[in-house]
Design a protein around this motif. Sequence first.
Motif, mmCIF file in Angstrom:
data_model
loop_
_atom_site.group_PDB
_atom_site.id
_atom_site.type_symbol
_atom_site.label_atom_id
_atom_site.label_comp_id
_atom_site.label_asym_id
_atom_site.label_seq_id
_atom_site.Cartn_x
_atom_site.Cartn_y
_atom_site.Cartn_z
ATOM 1 N N LEU A 167 0.835 -1.108 0.046
ATOM 2 C CA LEU A 167 0.110 0.088 -0.013
ATOM 3 C C LEU A 167 0.710 1.249 0.098
ATOM 4 N N PRO A 168 0.624 2.176 -0.833
ATOM 5 C CA PRO A 168 1.313 3.453 -0.699
ATOM 6 C C PRO A 168 1.240 4.285 0.330
ATOM 7 N N PRO A 169 2.432 4.648 1.172
ATOM 8 C CA PRO A 169 2.281 5.291 2.258
ATOM 9 C C PRO A 169 1.559 6.763 2.283
ATOM 10 N N VAL A 170 0.632 7.107 3.091
ATOM 11 C CA VAL A 170 0.178 8.296 3.003
ATOM 12 C C VAL A 170 1.113 9.530 3.603
ATOM 13 N N PRO A 171 1.205 10.462 2.724
ATOM 14 C CA PRO A 171 2.187 11.596 3.184
ATOM 15 C C PRO A 171 1.602 12.445 4.611
ATOM 16 N N ALA A 172 2.499 12.769 5.304
ATOM 17 C CA ALA A 172 2.215 13.353 6.517
ATOM 18 C C ALA A 172 1.281 14.544 6.616
ATOM 19 N N GLU A 173 1.297 15.133 5.461
ATOM 20 C CA GLU A 173 0.403 16.335 5.434
ATOM 21 C C GLU A 173 -0.113 16.399 3.802
ATOM 22 N N PRO A 174 -1.216 17.019 3.851
ATOM 23 C CA PRO A 174 -1.896 16.851 2.354
ATOM 24 C C PRO A 174 -1.063 18.030 1.644
ATOM 25 N N PHE A 175 -1.067 17.804 0.241
ATOM 26 C CA PHE A 175 -0.423 18.972 -0.271
ATOM 27 C C PHE A 175 -0.971 20.262 -0.472
ATOM 28 N N ARG A 176 -2.443 20.321 -0.387
ATOM 29 C CA ARG A 176 -2.940 21.662 -0.195
ATOM 30 C C ARG A 176 -2.543 22.345 1.078
ATOM 31 N N ASP A 177 -2.457 21.311 2.241
ATOM 32 C CA ASP A 177 -1.972 22.299 3.536
ATOM 33 C C ASP A 177 -0.679 22.581 3.357
ATOM 34 N N TRP A 178 0.267 21.979 2.521
ATOM 35 C CA TRP A 178 1.730 22.172 2.412
ATOM 36 C C TRP A 178 1.614 23.566 1.664
ATOM 37 N N TRP A 179 0.841 23.673 0.738
ATOM 38 C CA TRP A 179 0.838 24.788 -0.369
ATOM 39 C C TRP A 179 0.537 26.073 0.540
ATOM 40 N N GLU A 180 -0.642 25.935 1.178
ATOM 41 C CA GLU A 180 -1.053 27.002 1.909
ATOM 42 C C GLU A 180 0.161 27.564 3.262
ATOM 43 N N ARG A 181 0.601 26.571 3.688
ATOM 44 C CA ARG A 181 1.395 26.771 4.716
ATOM 45 C C ARG A 181 2.726 27.317 4.258
ATOM 46 N N THR A 182 3.165 26.870 3.236
ATOM 47 C CA THR A 182 4.446 27.515 2.806
ATOM 48 C C THR A 182 4.585 28.667 1.573
ATOM 49 N N ASN A 183 3.244 29.051 1.392
ATOM 50 C CA ASN A 183 2.911 30.004 0.316
ATOM 51 C C ASN A 183 3.449 29.455 -0.979
ATOM 52 N N GLY A 184 3.133 28.307 -1.273
ATOM 53 C CA GLY A 184 3.368 27.802 -2.561
ATOM 54 C C GLY A 184 4.945 27.309 -2.879
ATOM 55 N N GLY A 185 5.488 27.200 -1.574
ATOM 56 C CA GLY A 185 6.766 26.523 -1.604
ATOM 57 C C GLY A 185 7.930 27.806 -1.486
ATOM 58 N N ARG A 186 7.417 29.046 -1.387
ATOM 59 C CA ARG A 186 8.323 30.081 -1.210
ATOM 60 C C ARG A 186 8.947 30.118 -0.034
ATOM 61 N N ASP A 187 7.963 29.902 1.086
ATOM 62 C CA ASP A 187 8.823 29.963 2.365
ATOM 63 C C ASP A 187 9.380 28.618 2.777
ATOM 64 N N ASP A 188 9.491 28.627 4.167
ATOM 65 C CA ASP A 188 10.048 27.128 4.859
ATOM 66 C C ASP A 188 9.378 26.171 4.232
ATOM 67 N N GLY A 189 10.085 25.175 3.601
ATOM 68 C CA GLY A 189 9.421 24.057 3.226
ATOM 69 C C GLY A 189 9.577 23.018 4.056
ATOM 70 N N ALA A 190 9.924 22.779 5.142
ATOM 71 C CA ALA A 190 10.480 21.554 5.936
ATOM 72 C C ALA A 190 8.832 21.043 6.334
ATOM 73 N N ALA A 191 9.071 19.717 6.671
ATOM 74 C CA ALA A 191 7.943 18.807 6.934
ATOM 75 C C ALA A 191 7.401 18.930 8.129
ATOM 76 N N PRO A 192 6.092 18.969 8.533
ATOM 77 C CA PRO A 192 5.464 19.242 9.720
ATOM 78 C C PRO A 192 6.280 18.556 10.898
ATOM 79 N N GLN A 193 6.598 17.298 10.782
ATOM 80 C CA GLN A 193 7.449 16.667 11.839
ATOM 81 C C GLN A 193 8.658 17.342 12.412
ATOM 82 N N ASP A 194 9.671 17.701 10.977
ATOM 83 C CA ASP A 194 10.663 18.498 11.262
ATOM 84 C C ASP A 194 10.592 19.487 12.122
ATOM 85 N N ARG A 195 9.664 20.305 11.753
ATOM 86 C CA ARG A 195 9.053 21.530 12.291
ATOM 87 C C ARG A 195 9.005 21.373 13.950
ATOM 88 N N GLU A 196 8.126 20.197 14.200
ATOM 89 C CA GLU A 196 7.921 19.935 15.504
ATOM 90 C C GLU A 196 9.112 19.934 16.326
#
Lengths: 501, 216
Positions: free
Chosen positions: A469-498
């Motif tokens: 089964l393909p693993p489910v990513p830690a964060e949906p793409f749309r959440d990542w897009w909103e959080r990082t302003n389309g990749g322009r800001d910090d792109g670290a994954a949520p668990q790294d941030r934590e």
Amino acid sequence: MSGTFVGMPAFPEAARAAVADERLRGNLKHATHTIRAKRAAAVAEVSDWAELREAGRRIKDHTLRHLDHYLLRLEESVTAAGGTVHWAADAAEANRIVTGLVKATGESEVVKVKSMATQEIGLNEALEAEGIRAYETDLAELIVQLGHDRPSHILVPAIHRNRGEIRDVFRSEMKEWGRPAPEGLTDSPAELAEAARLHLREKFLRAKVGISGANFMVAETGTLVVVESEGNGRMCLTLPETLISVVGIEKTIPTWRDLEVFLQTLPRSSTAERMNPYTSLWTGTTDGDGPRAFHLVLLDNGRTDTLADDVGRQALRCIRCSACLNVCPVYERAGGHAYGSVYPGPIGAILSPQLRGTASEIDASLPYASSLCGACYEVCPVAIDIPEVLVHLRERVAQGGPATRAGNKVVLRPAKGHAAERAAMRATRWAFGRPGVLRTGQRLAARTRWLHPRTLPGPGRAWSATRDLPPVPAEPFRDWWERTNGGRDDGAAPQDREETK
Amino acid sequence: MSSRDRVLGRVRRALAGLPAEPEPYEEAVPRAYLRQHGERSPEGTVDLLAENLADYRARVHRCTPGELPAVLAELLAARGARTVLVPPGLDPGWLAASDAERIPDRAESTPAELDRIDSVVTGCAVAVAETGTLVLDGSADQGRRRITLVPDHHVCVVRVPDQVVASVPLALGRLDPARPLTWISGPSATSDIELDRVEGVHGPRTLEVVLVGERA
């Protein structure tokens, strides 16, 4: 008598058992790889292969497009040459006709040329039920018949047997059918062939009735063609007094000249030879040479239903060369028996569900017995797009729809076992139409990812048994897009941030 | 309804919705493939025939017409053939030098009788160089189909270069479909046991071909 396909499990179960058989896999791999390499060399010898292939495709398509016309023409020319033509709508009728013809001669045994059509209709069993013994005379068919086995390859039916197994079958079974195997028979192919020669010769020399199929029927001249290697075909076609040929209606070609295409492509594609050792062509009967009576039984048995299908009718172009079997990665591992039909391999996966319909479990599973890699299409000498037909038949199995059965237009219901898949697809369609639902679902999936099982429960188990089964990513793409302003800001994954908090 | 009508009716219904195909058959099928593969002199074509016959384990011999009786006598003697089947139209001079008893090809002889004969000598209708194929059409110098099948030793005489064509398309053009035709490419063979080729299952295990012509 040879075994039967009735009650065969669906392809996945049959294949799983076959793949676990190491000896079978070894025999198959050796055979398919040998013939594959030889075929490529034989085809490379002719510089106009592409043109021959295209001509073969067009001859067959044209014939199918005007099949009524050419069948009538064939009937006329065979009759004019002294033959008698019979028509059989299905297997039962063909068996009835042949059994009646044999009984009319007063004989209780017949010799047979290897023929897919007579295997398809179960002729040997039908004759047996009426007290008539049918002797298969092709060496491989003899091995299959003596071994109470089933053929596993179109061209080399005993491809799954090695020499030791064949010797054992000859030693224990030949005496039940006639001349026993010689004392001290070893497993050398020459000795085994000699044993078969002696065993069968006594049958050829006394046979009064021969039964064959045909590779081609020429409408223009009424000529039938049998292509073979051993000479058993010639024996059955010329020594008996009565010859009965059972041939599928799709074997018709329009003109004498058309043979120039197929007599070049068939041997090279099937046995990888410039020409097979023996080819017999006969037109009705000839005074003083060969059988005095010739009967041609034209067989439908699902062929007209196949003809009615716009995509699937190209399967009727097949000249039974078996090149597609020898290149197929699925056939190479699963073997011919897993296909549950006299037509194994890629061509069987599209021919059987069309000739027999998709109602049974095995026929519904056959369109899935493929990796869709397309190797079968590449080698096909009449350019049958097998992957296209496979996908078309998968759609029919999963969704149902219009088809023709026994000449009648019917609407098929989706096959059993596809309910869960259809339900999942419906749910997906519903969710994709509702952004809020989709977003919530994705977030939920991401947050519960550590709880996800490696395999699916319930009806999904079969799917995940052979896949991760393909693993489910830690964060949906749309959440990542909103959080990082389309990749322009910090792109670290949520668990790294934590961790850095 | 007869089965004939039933099957034809199904075919017509299956094809009913298809668009008309106006062009005649000659135009429906492209014939862009070659009539023969490569350019060769008549001698080159005969050489190719000899090569391809030998490749399929036929034994090939070459001689002039004057040498033919001696060559045939030698082949039959080397085989130890005491009896030889003879088609009705075979040139009697061909076997003049052989001691083997000549058995005429008769309609009434049984397969079991044929099985006891050592060898058969025939002519041929046409030979195909590219495939190494001999074609018999039942003419008087070739006899009934069964006589080249039941005996274990077949000697076939080919007149070169007249009877040799380069390719399958050229051979078909020379043949009469109304005759029973047998195409022979090497001796009987099987590859049914582990794809090991073995000569001679049911047909003649030995095929000898004599190419007869004035050598250049």
